[in-house]
Design a protein around this motif. Structure first.
Motif: not given
Length: 523
Positions: A322, A326, A329, A376-380, A382-383
């Protein structure tokens, strides 16, 4: 230094080489292109594939948080420190011979590294991998010039070669996760063995034997030794400072001796008739600025992959597989923005793209600095992963053009190679210094929350240890790790702001000069 040995993509080889290239049968050229592309993939994979396996390596061989950095730095220091020497060896002893020896050495080192049973064994194998990479990379680029005819044929070969560099970075993280999850961390090293054997068989058939002479040529071995050993000692001192006081003999001695060796390296280069690194190349503000910016980007990118790998697997509980996915992106952002950058640089010039890229990188790292144990991955992640990938894509093409624009043909190869070396040296120095920052902040935070004994015990924590910790200890350790990594990211953000200032104030390559520059390839 011959540009053919160090990566000038459009440099014309001698007339005899052009004639040989034109006479090569199509089947042999096809095999040669496959061999060169696979070699580039091997070199790049050795940088990226190990990242995701680091927590597993830490647990298996009982690495401390500071010593684990040497798994990355041993390769980066050997590769970056010996890259210029590798190009000179290819010139003197033959591109084919250097290529075959480098691939063979890389294969053996990978096998031995996968069999490692202790820390010193693995670190030594990684250093030999870096030495081998420093032979393979310039020899492969030189073989493109001597195998493929100038124009569309060679441009196509260079495009495939460069694509392997980009694909290898993304593929390495994914493969590292697959092998570590499905088999063992050892397979991130073993994977090179069958590839290397097949590559050697293909290369023997693809590249004809060559006649070389060493008459009148010298290797700058004193320069190579003093620069590589000096930089290694500086890195050792920086890493050592995380476990002992800055004023301790174990920290001060390697820093002082390393600095002295680097000063001696400069004296050797000034006095040498055939210097490894002609100091006159730094007189141009654009080249010097490009090298400085590449140092900071090299530091930033290794810090990103190193600390995020540990954060995702230790704190967020991601599996190696994972974790590898990750990072995709980042690769997507880099690929999209590299395309935009290559199309825009001839119209707007390198300075605007470099300014935008370094500023984006700084913003991404300040965003990363907000890490927390309950993130979290999406909140912290990914961007800022997308932003940092875009920053790399925007920067690498204009950086290469700034480094080679207006350079004399005799120095075009070394100009491009210094950019590659700067990336590796920046990675080693950055990880050493910022790793010390992260470890120090983490230990101080654990000491504050749990006491000194817990701080010492926590230094070697990996993903497997989290399940056995009492909940209150686990929460404190995760909080401390997030704070340590976040502080390192914040410091990196300020460093990248300095790169932004350099890009805006120092780089002065016009769009016309950029369009006319003969671009090298960043390895």
């Amino acid at each position: 230094m011959s540009e053919r040995s160090l990566g000038q993509a459009h440099a014309a080889p001698p007339a005899s080489a052009r004639a040989d290239a034109a006479a090569e049968p199509g089947s042999r050229k096809g095999l040669a292109l496959v061999a060169i592309a696979v070699a580039q993939l091997m070199v790049v994979l050795d940088v990226s594939i190990v990242n995701v396996a680091l927590p597993s390596i830490q647990g298996a061989l009982d690495f401390s948080a500071t010593n684990l950095e040497w798994v990355v730095n041993a390769y980066a220091l050997a590769f970056g420190g010996l890259l210029l020497l590798g190009g000179r060896i290819a010139d003197m002893y033959g591109q084919r011979r250097t290529f075959l020896f480098g691939v063979g050495l890389l294969t053996v080192a990978s096998l031995l590294g996968g069999l490692a049973t202790n820390q010193g064994w693995l670190i030594a194998a990684r250093a030999v991998q870096g030495m081998a990479g420093a032979l393979v990379a310039p020899a492969a680029l030189a073989l493109i010039a001597s195998t493929f005819s100038e124009g569309g044929e060679r441009n196509k070969a260079m495009g495939i070669y460069a694509a392997m560099g980009g694909a290898g970075g993304a593929l390495g993280n994914v493969l590292g996760g697959v092998f570590t999850d499905a088999l063992s961390w050892r397979w991130v090293l073993f994977v090179n063995v069958p590839i290397g054997v097949l590559l050697l068989l293909a290369a023997v058939k693809a590249f004809p034997a060559e006649r070389v002479t060493t008459a009148g040529r010298r290797l700058d071995l004193p320069g190579a030794v003093t620069s590589t050993v000096g930089m290694s000692l500086v890195v050792y001192g920086l890493i050592h400072a995380a476990t002992e006081d800055w004023g301790s003999a174990g920290t001060v001695t390697p820093l002082v001796v390393g600095a002295a060796l680097l000063a001696l390296f400069l004296v050797i280069e000034i006095r040498s008739d055939s210097p490894l690194m002609p100091l006159s190349i730094f007189r141009n503000r654009n080249r010097s600025g490009a090298y400085a910016i590449m140092l900071t980007l090299g530091a930033g990118m290794i810090v990103l992959f190193y600390f995020l790998t540990l954060f995702m697997q230790i704190v967020l509980g991601f599996s190696p597989l994972r974790t590898g996915f990750a990072f995709l992106p980042f690769a997507v952002g880099a690929a999209v923005c590299a395309t935009i950058s290559s199309q825009a640089v001839g119209r707007v010039g390198p300075r605007i793209l470099l300014g935008a890229g370094t500023l984006l990188a700084a913003v991404a790292f300040f965003w990363f600095s907000r890490l927390s144990e309950d993130g979290s991955y999406s909140g912290d992640l990914l961007g800022p992963l997308v932003l940092s990938g875009c920053s790399v894509g925007l920067c690498f093409v204009p950086l290469t053009l700034a480094a080679v624009a207006g350079v004399r043909k005799a120095q075009a190869g070394v100009s491009s190679a210094l950019l590659n070396a700067g990336q590796q040296v920046g990675a080693a120095l950055g990880l050493a210094a910022l790793g010390t920052v992260a470890v120090t902040v983490t230990k101080d935070r654990i000491t504050e929350l749990l006491g000194p004994a817990a701080a010492e015990a926590a230094e070697g924590y990996g993903p497997a240890d989290a399940a056995h910790m009492p909940p209150e200890v686990r929460e404190a350790v995760f909080d401390a790790l997030a704070q340590g990594y976040g502080t390192a990211f914040m410091v990196t953000g300020f460093i990248l702001l300095g790169a932004f200032v350099l890009a805006v104030l120092v780089i002065r390559v016009s769009s016309k000069d950029a369009e006319n520059a003969e671009m090298g390839v960043v390895i």
